[in-house]
Design an enzyme around this catalytic site. Sequence first.
Site, PDB file in Angstrom:
ATOM      1  N   HIS A   1       0.843  -1.196   0.000  1.00  0.00           N
ATOM      2  CA  HIS A   1       0.000   0.000   0.000  1.00  0.00           C
ATOM      3  C   HIS A   1       0.883   1.253   0.000  1.00  0.00           C
ATOM      4  CE1 HIS A   1      -2.816   3.093   1.308  1.00  0.00           C
ATOM      5  NE2 HIS A   1      -2.092   3.292   2.389  1.00  0.00           N
TER       6      HIS A   1
ATOM      7  N   ASP B   1       7.262  23.193 -25.108  1.00  0.00           N
ATOM      8  CA  ASP B   1       7.240  21.805 -24.628  1.00  0.00           C
ATOM      9  C   ASP B   1       8.253  21.694 -23.504  1.00  0.00           C
ATOM     10  OD1 ASP B   1       7.057  19.010 -24.329  1.00  0.00           O
ATOM     11  OD2 ASP B   1       6.658  18.751 -26.468  1.00  0.00           O
TER      12      ASP B   1
ATOM     13  N   TRP C   1       7.439  -0.390   4.077  1.00  0.00           N
ATOM     14  CA  TRP C   1       7.976   0.353   2.932  1.00  0.00           C
ATOM     15  C   TRP C   1       9.368   0.877   3.219  1.00  0.00           C
ATOM     16  CZ3 TRP C   1       9.299   5.592   1.980  1.00  0.00           C
ATOM     17  CH2 TRP C   1       9.138   6.448   3.061  1.00  0.00           C
TER      18      TRP C   1
ATOM     19  N   SER D   1      13.346   6.863 -13.269  1.00  0.00           N
ATOM     20  CA  SER D   1      12.245   7.641 -13.851  1.00  0.00           C
ATOM     21  C   SER D   1      12.136   9.011 -13.187  1.00  0.00           C
ATOM     22  CB  SER D   1      10.942   6.853 -13.712  1.00  0.00           C
ATOM     23  OG  SER D   1       9.837   7.704 -13.832  1.00  0.00           O
ATOM     24  N   SER D   2      12.180   9.029 -11.856  1.00  0.00           N
ATOM     25  CA  SER D   2      12.058  10.313 -11.147  1.00  0.00           C
ATOM     26  C   SER D   2      13.206  11.242 -11.475  1.00  0.00           C
ATOM     27  CB  SER D   2      12.065  10.111  -9.630  1.00  0.00           C
ATOM     28  OG  SER D   2      11.016   9.307  -9.246  1.00  0.00           O
TER      29      SER D   2
ATOM     30  N   HIS E   1      13.528  11.564   4.595  1.00  0.00           N
ATOM     31  CA  HIS E   1      12.906  12.820   4.998  1.00  0.00           C
ATOM     32  C   HIS E   1      12.780  13.809   3.840  1.00  0.00           C
ATOM     33  CE1 HIS E   1      10.951  15.573   7.568  1.00  0.00           C
ATOM     34  NE2 HIS E   1      11.645  16.494   6.935  1.00  0.00           N
TER      35      HIS E   1
ATOM     36  N   GLU F   1      12.352  13.015   0.939  1.00  0.00           N
ATOM     37  CA  GLU F   1      11.283  12.416   0.139  1.00  0.00           C
ATOM     38  C   GLU F   1       9.902  12.910   0.582  1.00  0.00           C
ATOM     39  OE1 GLU F   1      10.863  10.657  -2.470  1.00  0.00           O
ATOM     40  OE2 GLU F   1       8.830   9.856  -2.245  1.00  0.00           O
TER      41      GLU F   1
ATOM     42  N   TYR G   1       9.212  15.704   1.706  1.00  0.00           N
ATOM     43  CA  TYR G   1       9.036  17.061   1.180  1.00  0.00           C
ATOM     44  C   TYR G   1       8.890  17.075  -0.325  1.00  0.00           C
ATOM     45  CZ  TYR G   1       9.021  18.850   5.712  1.00  0.00           C
ATOM     46  OH  TYR G   1       8.620  19.090   6.983  1.00  0.00           O
TER      47      TYR G   1
ATOM     48  N   SER H   1      -0.894  27.349  -3.695  1.00  0.00           N
ATOM     49  CA  SER H   1      -0.557  28.758  -3.905  1.00  0.00           C
ATOM     50  C   SER H   1      -1.074  29.289  -5.240  1.00  0.00           C
ATOM     51  CB  SER H   1       0.957  28.956  -3.852  1.00  0.00           C
ATOM     52  OG  SER H   1       1.465  28.454  -2.644  1.00  0.00           O
TER      53      SER H   1
ATOM     54  N   HIS I   1      15.278  12.183  13.130  1.00  0.00           N
ATOM     55  CA  HIS I   1      14.071  12.240  13.975  1.00  0.00           C
ATOM     56  C   HIS I   1      13.197  11.009  13.752  1.00  0.00           C
ATOM     57  CE1 HIS I   1      12.098  14.830  10.618  1.00  0.00           C
ATOM     58  NE2 HIS I   1      11.790  13.580  10.424  1.00  0.00           N
ATOM     59  N   HIS I   2      13.526  10.208  12.752  1.00  0.00           N
ATOM     60  CA  HIS I   2      12.832   8.935  12.579  1.00  0.00           C
ATOM     61  C   HIS I   2      13.466   7.838  13.417  1.00  0.00           C
ATOM     62  CE1 HIS I   2      10.309  10.277   9.210  1.00  0.00           C
ATOM     63  NE2 HIS I   2      11.329  11.058   8.908  1.00  0.00           N
TER      64      HIS I   2
ATOM     65  N   THR J   1       7.368  26.488   7.358  1.00  0.00           N
ATOM     66  CA  THR J   1       6.057  25.927   7.042  1.00  0.00           C
ATOM     67  C   THR J   1       4.975  26.863   7.550  1.00  0.00           C
ATOM     68  OG1 THR J   1       7.065  23.760   7.375  1.00  0.00           O
ATOM     69  CG2 THR J   1       4.678  23.819   7.113  1.00  0.00           C
TER      70      THR J   1
ATOM     71  N   LYS K   1       4.301  29.766   5.321  1.00  0.00           N
ATOM     72  CA  LYS K   1       3.419  29.452   4.201  1.00  0.00           C
ATOM     73  C   LYS K   1       1.953  29.490   4.618  1.00  0.00           C
ATOM     74  CE  LYS K   1       6.316  26.925   1.170  1.00  0.00           C
ATOM     75  NZ  LYS K   1       5.796  27.612   0.005  1.00  0.00           N
TER      76      LYS K   1
ATOM     77  N   ARG L   1       1.689   0.212  15.103  1.00  0.00           N
ATOM     78  CA  ARG L   1       1.339   0.188  13.691  1.00  0.00           C
ATOM     79  C   ARG L   1       1.731  -1.157  13.080  1.00  0.00           C
ATOM     80  NH1 ARG L   1       6.192   3.862  10.961  1.00  0.00           N
ATOM     81  NH2 ARG L   1       5.106   3.420   9.022  1.00  0.00           N
TER      82      ARG L   1
HETATM   83  C1  HEM Z   1       6.312  20.411  10.606  1.00  0.00           C
HETATM   84  C2  HEM Z   1       6.544  19.438   9.809  1.00  0.00           C
HETATM   85  C3  HEM Z   1       6.845  17.998  10.215  1.00  0.00           C
HETATM   86  C4  HEM Z   1       7.446  17.494  11.327  1.00  0.00           C
HETATM   87  C5  HEM Z   1       7.994  18.267  12.502  1.00  0.00           C
HETATM   88  C6  HEM Z   1       7.475  16.052  11.182  1.00  0.00           C
HETATM   89  C7  HEM Z   1       8.020  15.164  12.113  1.00  0.00           C
HETATM   90  C8  HEM Z   1       8.016  13.789  11.984  1.00  0.00           C
HETATM   91  C9  HEM Z   1       8.645  12.879  12.893  1.00  0.00           C
HETATM   92  C10 HEM Z   1       9.417  13.286  14.144  1.00  0.00           C
HETATM   93  C11 HEM Z   1       8.425  11.619  12.439  1.00  0.00           C
HETATM   94  C12 HEM Z   1       8.936  10.312  13.067  1.00  0.00           C
HETATM   95  C13 HEM Z   1       7.994   9.746  14.036  1.00  0.00           C
HETATM   96  C14 HEM Z   1       8.442   8.416  14.538  1.00  0.00           C
HETATM   97  O1  HEM Z   1       8.819   7.550  13.725  1.00  0.00           O
HETATM   98  O2  HEM Z   1       8.402   8.225  15.754  1.00  0.00           O
HETATM   99  C15 HEM Z   1       7.653  11.721  11.238  1.00  0.00           C
HETATM  100  C16 HEM Z   1       7.238  10.645  10.486  1.00  0.00           C
HETATM  101  C17 HEM Z   1       6.700  10.759   9.216  1.00  0.00           C
HETATM  102  N1  HEM Z   1       6.375  11.944   8.576  1.00  0.00           N
HETATM  103 FE1  HEM Z   1       6.539  13.806   9.345  1.00  0.00          FE
HETATM  104  N2  HEM Z   1       6.887  15.701  10.025  1.00  0.00           N
HETATM  105  C18 HEM Z   1       6.500  16.869   9.394  1.00  0.00           C
HETATM  106  C19 HEM Z   1       5.893  16.970   8.162  1.00  0.00           C
HETATM  107  C20 HEM Z   1       5.686  15.917   7.306  1.00  0.00           C
HETATM  108  C21 HEM Z   1       5.268  16.043   5.942  1.00  0.00           C
HETATM  109  C22 HEM Z   1       5.006  17.354   5.218  1.00  0.00           C
HETATM  110  C23 HEM Z   1       5.180  14.791   5.440  1.00  0.00           C
HETATM  111  C24 HEM Z   1       4.788  14.305   4.068  1.00  0.00           C
HETATM  112  C25 HEM Z   1       4.183  14.954   3.179  1.00  0.00           C
HETATM  113  C26 HEM Z   1       5.528  13.863   6.497  1.00  0.00           C
HETATM  114  C27 HEM Z   1       5.523  12.493   6.347  1.00  0.00           C
HETATM  115  C28 HEM Z   1       5.937  11.614   7.309  1.00  0.00           C
HETATM  116  C29 HEM Z   1       5.947  10.185   7.139  1.00  0.00           C
HETATM  117  C30 HEM Z   1       5.534   9.412   5.879  1.00  0.00           C
HETATM  118  C31 HEM Z   1       6.409   9.639   8.343  1.00  0.00           C
HETATM  119  C32 HEM Z   1       6.502   8.168   8.692  1.00  0.00           C
HETATM  120  C33 HEM Z   1       7.610   7.433   8.095  1.00  0.00           C
HETATM  121  C34 HEM Z   1       7.555   5.994   8.515  1.00  0.00           C
HETATM  122  O3  HEM Z   1       8.079   5.664   9.579  1.00  0.00           O
HETATM  123  O4  HEM Z   1       6.989   5.175   7.776  1.00  0.00           O
HETATM  124  N3  HEM Z   1       5.826  14.580   7.619  1.00  0.00           N
HETATM  125  N4  HEM Z   1       7.409  13.069  10.982  1.00  0.00           N
HETATM  126 CU   LIG Z   2      11.050  13.058   8.634  1.00  0.00          CU
END
Ligand code: HEM
Ligand SMILES: [Cu+2]
Lengths: 555, 194
Positions: A83, A112, A148, A175-176, A259, A261, A263, A274, A308-309, A334, A337, A456
């Site tokens: 997924h 183009d 994933w 591709s990307s 990370h 990614e 963004y 915008s 932070h992950h 952010t 914005k 999860r």
């Molecule tokens: C103020 C902005 C953001 C902050 C401070 C933030 C912070 C975090 C943190 C600390 C985690 C890790 C949590 C953990 O694993 O315990 C996380 C996970 C994640 N964030 Fe954010 N995030 C922000 C914005 C975003 C945005 C804009 C996206 C995507 C469009 C995003 C997508 C994700 C995803 C996909 C994960 C999970 C990854 C995984 O473990 O599978 N985050 N975020």
């Molecule tokens: Cu992150």
Amino acid sequence: MSQDITHDEVAHDHHDHDHKPKGFVKRWLMTTNHKDIGTLYLVFALAMFMVGGAMAMIIRLELFQPGLQFVEPAFFNQMTTMHALVMIFGAVMPAFVGLANWMIPMMIGAPDMALPRMNNWSFWILPFAFTMLLATLFMPGGAPAGGWTMYPPLVLQGGHNVGFLVFAVHMMGISSIMGAINVIATIMNMRAPNLGYLNMPLFVWTWLITAFLLIAVMPVLAGAVTMILTDRYFDTSFFNAAGGGDPVLFQHIFWFFGHPEVYIMILPAFGIISEIIPTFARKPLFGYVSMVYATAAIAFLSFIVWAHHMFSVGMPLGGSLYFMYATMMIAVPTGVKIFNWVGTMWRGSMTFETPMLFSLAFVVLFTIGGFSGVMMALAPVDLQYHDTYFIVAHFHYVLVTGAVYAIIAGAYYWLPKWSGHMYNERLGKIHFWWSTISVNVLFFPQHFLGLAGMPRRIPDYSTQFAEFNMMSSIGGFAFGLAQVLFVYIVWKTVRGGEKATAQVWEGAKGLEWTVPSPAPHHTFSEFGPVDLSKLANGEKFSILSDIDEKDDKQK
Amino acid sequence: MQQNKQNRQKDNRKVLKLGIAGSLLMVGFGFALVPLYDIICDITGLNGKTGVLATSEVKEQAIDHTVTVQFDGTVNSDLPWSLKPQVFSMEVVPGKLYSTEYIAKNIAQIDVTGQAVPSVAPNEASIYFSKTECFCFTEQLLTSGEEKNMPVTFIVSPDIPKDINVLTLSYTFFNKSRLTAAQQAAAAEAHEKI
Ligand code: HEM
Ligand SMILES: [Cu+2]
């Protein structure tokens, strides 16, 4: 290569008039036209959105009640993994590339994309990559099931799906990268001669920055999965502790990609929003220049916060503190914005057509996701949130009500330009309200589940989580159904409907609204200056574009 | 007009070349993270890899700071052994040499070679912990059913910060018979460092 390009441009000159190539193969398989390739990308993304959505339905079905009802745990794990991969690499990213293909040349007055033949190639790699990835579902041992994020050693314990996964990721990456190079070349070299960088619509700006992110991190992911491949098949020990490697190393490399990614998946969304909000607020974008700088700042910061992950993996205190503060800093640009969007609407004469509704929901709901992000950025409390449903709620708020909502908003906004027909506004509004109510029923309770400790990626859970899970599943089914309505609306609009005018929206500004609807096969084929007064930013920054013009003349 | 177009083609080709070069560079960067990570870990002890081999030279040290060392041992699921430390913890004076033993037993019907990988927690402490002698320096062969005492001699550096009072030495034994020749070579090289 160089010969190819020359050839492309020559070939291009041949059919610089409006009729499209005849025959399915010539029109779609061999196309080098940015609009056709954009359409291919968008259709592909929509199809993958449905495939990934079907997997989500299986996940929510199994989680409807505690206990194991419908699927085996092993298959459940394949569903969560696939997924995510399908939605990220198959739906969201190709949708943005599709929008870039369609809109960027028209927004900057280019005939183009800069490298049309490579454009064809970068799209047609994708169906092969996903055939390969999805085929693993039907192989002995099944699809990848380690998440994933592909963490070793778990991912290595899959069957031979590892090889397929790795090569599929390689192909998506290639591709990307090709798409990104094309976007950069287009924006840097193909702008109308009097269009300066600071006159470009924000969607173009956000894509320019995203393209640099893609080139910087997709190769790193390719490297990481290559190491997985050699660990699995060629006896290396990059991540094998027994052989002197370290599995934690993978996490560092992966999140160095991961990370930025996230963004990559949100910056183009910022761009779309915008474009839409000024149109329906009938005011120019508030703080245009600060929007550009904020986007660049976010892109820069995204490279220095990856760990932070990994707070719960263990790192020195200094490391935790650094990554905590750096992550919280991202909330600043952010926030700029968010305030600018609100500022744009302030005292505007707003109307609430479907694209605007989705954009407004984006601003509110994406911000909720940003807040839970800042909560998780706090290292000490993240130990509680990590790997629970709280983070599932976080990334679905930023990705579904963020990235996907922006894509849907953009689709409604530009569909009349693409198809020449207005969509059915009533159905659009139903789609909006149905989606927005159900998506909150779907994801909001997951915050509570996570705080209460539900992990999860599990097929079964203890009974105290039952009520919220049932709510979430009901929301999920409703949201899934709403997207079927979306497909129907798009289908109906393409087939027919009220004729759209060139400008489509009363308050719309930008070069794309100066060409007829549907946009002819070739637009802006006479390369030359464009009417800057048609731009949202007007001639506000024309001093800068004058300098640009002189530059061009010197060449 | 035509002039302009050729310029653009040249520029496009330049962007293409730079883009490809940039991507290749970043692939290289991804791989460069491997040695980089090892270096950073050596300096900081980030992943619990222990410090450089200490000389057995014991410095005179006032006994104003003692450290509790806890012992922990597990076997990887591939290895049909049992492993446990003889004592679970020791009170040690930094700067002095200590010895203890782990007891390993092969519970399989066949002879198996194992290799132990050590790790120290918390990470900050690992660079102050060194082993002068350890069963993890070499591979260990246990015949079917054999039980063996495995010694380790270690020293905690007197430079250890005063706020670290407890540290844990943990071993994981891996099945070396299952490793291929290439992995064994990599393992041998890595173990020279620890
Ligand atoms: C103020 C902005 C953001 C902050 C401070 C933030 C912070 C975090 C943190 C600390 C985690 C890790 C949590 C953990 O694993 O315990 C996380 C996970 C994640 N964030 Fe954010 N995030 C922000 C914005 C975003 C945005 C804009 C996206 C995507 C469009 C995003 C997508 C994700 C995803 C996909 C994960 C999970 C990854 C995984 O473990 O599978 N985050 N975020
Ligand atoms: Cu992150």
